[in-house]
Design an enzyme around this catalytic site. Structure first.
Site, short mmCIF file in Angstrom:
data_model
loop_
_atom_site.label_atom_id
_atom_site.label_comp_id
_atom_site.label_asym_id
_atom_site.label_seq_id
_atom_site.Cartn_x
_atom_site.Cartn_y
_atom_site.Cartn_z
N ARG A 83 0.83 -1.20 0.00
CA ARG A 83 0.00 0.00 0.00
C ARG A 83 0.87 1.25 0.00
O ARG A 83 1.76 1.39 0.81
CB ARG A 83 -0.90 0.02 1.24
N ARG A 92 -5.34 2.10 -5.21
CA ARG A 92 -4.61 1.45 -4.15
C ARG A 92 -4.55 -0.06 -4.38
O ARG A 92 -5.49 -0.66 -4.88
CB ARG A 92 -5.18 1.77 -2.77
N ASP A 95 -6.86 -1.87 0.42
CA ASP A 95 -7.44 -1.02 1.46
C ASP A 95 -8.23 -1.94 2.37
O ASP A 95 -9.01 -2.78 1.88
CB ASP A 95 -8.35 0.01 0.79
N ASP A 97 -10.74 -1.61 5.67
CA ASP A 97 -11.44 -0.70 6.58
C ASP A 97 -12.21 -1.50 7.63
O ASP A 97 -12.85 -2.51 7.30
CB ASP A 97 -12.43 0.18 5.81
C1 X6L Z 1 -18.45 13.06 -3.12
C2 X6L Z 1 -17.18 13.21 -2.61
C3 X6L Z 1 -18.99 11.81 -3.18
C4 X6L Z 1 -16.46 12.11 -2.20
C5 X6L Z 1 -18.26 10.70 -2.78
C6 X6L Z 1 -16.75 8.41 -1.86
C7 X6L Z 1 -14.91 9.79 -1.39
C8 X6L Z 1 -16.00 7.31 -1.48
C9 X6L Z 1 -14.17 8.69 -1.00
C10 X6L Z 1 -16.98 10.85 -2.28
C11 X6L Z 1 -16.21 9.68 -1.84
C12 X6L Z 1 -14.70 7.46 -1.06
C13 X6L Z 1 -13.12 2.69 -3.06
C14 X6L Z 1 -13.68 3.50 -4.05
C15 X6L Z 1 -12.47 4.69 -2.75
C16 X6L Z 1 -13.43 1.31 -3.05
C17 X6L Z 1 -14.79 1.72 -4.97
C18 X6L Z 1 -13.92 6.25 -0.63
C19 X6L Z 1 -12.45 6.28 -0.54
N1 X6L Z 1 -12.37 3.46 -2.25
N2 X6L Z 1 -14.50 3.04 -5.02
N3 X6L Z 1 -13.27 4.76 -3.84
N4 X6L Z 1 -14.27 0.88 -4.04
N5 X6L Z 1 -15.60 1.22 -5.91
O1 X6L Z 1 -12.99 0.51 -2.21
O2 X6L Z 1 -14.48 5.22 -0.36
S1 X6L Z 1 -11.71 6.11 -2.12
MG MG Z 2 -11.85 2.40 2.02
MG MG Z 3 -9.04 2.74 4.34
#
Ligand code: X6L
Ligand code: MG
Ligand code: MG
Length: 174
Positions: A83, A92, A95, A97
């Site tokens: 990571r 990444r 991850d 959580d």
């Molecule tokens: C507006 C702004 C709407 C930010 C949503 C959503 C930010 C999710 C971070 C958000 C917002 C995250 C994964 C991912 C990430 C994952 C999938 C996060 C952290 N991790 N997409 N995006 N799977 N499909 O594990 O969850 S970054």
């Molecule tokens: Mg996450």
């Molecule tokens: Mg995390």
């Protein structure tokens, strides 16, 4: 012994190998007992959308570790599997959580349980509701809601699809 749900995701490298290896390392950890895994889903990226699709999975475990010790162990596994942290919400290798730790609502330092935005994320709620539809998610010190209820309202479920390795993808064209 406390029950925990962990969410795992990967979108760089051999995503399936990384998830499988992470679950194996959790399983080999003293004080972590894996009980159940969801289906693996291929999921559209959320947050920072200009990146490759993720594989996501949720596992249920029992643990003798405190939430803080469990967090340290999951971070150790993330680091052992390569990571790095570059772009915020970006690609990444792995991850992990902590989604839920029993029915506790924990807000101490860098440890927030339930995972603060899990209820808005289809890539968490679809696999969680698959293995534990009736699990109660604390929303604050008073309120709680079942995974199935949250799932019914979550947006973007069409971006979360059961994933199967394609056994024919390595067969050369004739
Ligand atoms: C507006 C702004 C709407 C930010 C949503 C959503 C930010 C999710 C971070 C958000 C917002 C995250 C994964 C991912 C990430 C994952 C999938 C996060 C952290 N991790 N997409 N995006 N799977 N499909 O594990 O969850 S970054
Ligand atoms: Mg996450
Ligand atoms: Mg995390």
């Amino acid at each position: 012994m406390p029950t925990v749900f962990l969410g795992l995701g990967s979108n760089i490298g051999d995503r399936h190998m990384l998830l499988a290896e992470a679950v194996r390392m959790l399983h080999l950890t003293t004080g972590i007992h894996i009980q159940q895994s969801s289906t693996i889903y291929e999921t559209d990226p959320v947050g920072y959308v200009e990146q490759d699709p993720f594989l996501n999975v949720v596992v249920k475990a029992q643990t003798e570790l405190s939430a803080a010790d469990l967090l340290r162990r999951t971070q150790e596994i993330e680091n052992e599997l390569g990571r790095t942290r570059d772009i915020r919400w970006g690609p990444r290798t792995l991850d992990i959580d902590i989604l839920l730790y029993d029915h506790l609502y924990i807000q101490e330092g860098n440890l927030l349980v339930p995972h603060p935005r899990m209820c808005e994320r289809a890539f968490v709620m679809v696999p969680l509701a698959e293995i534990a539809p009736d699990i109660l998610i604390p929303l604050g010190k008073e309120e709680q809601v079942t995974a199935a209820e949250v799932l019914a309202h979550v947006e973007g479920k069409e971006g979360v699809q059961p994933w199967k390795p394609l056994p024919w993808e390595n067969i050369p064209d004739t």
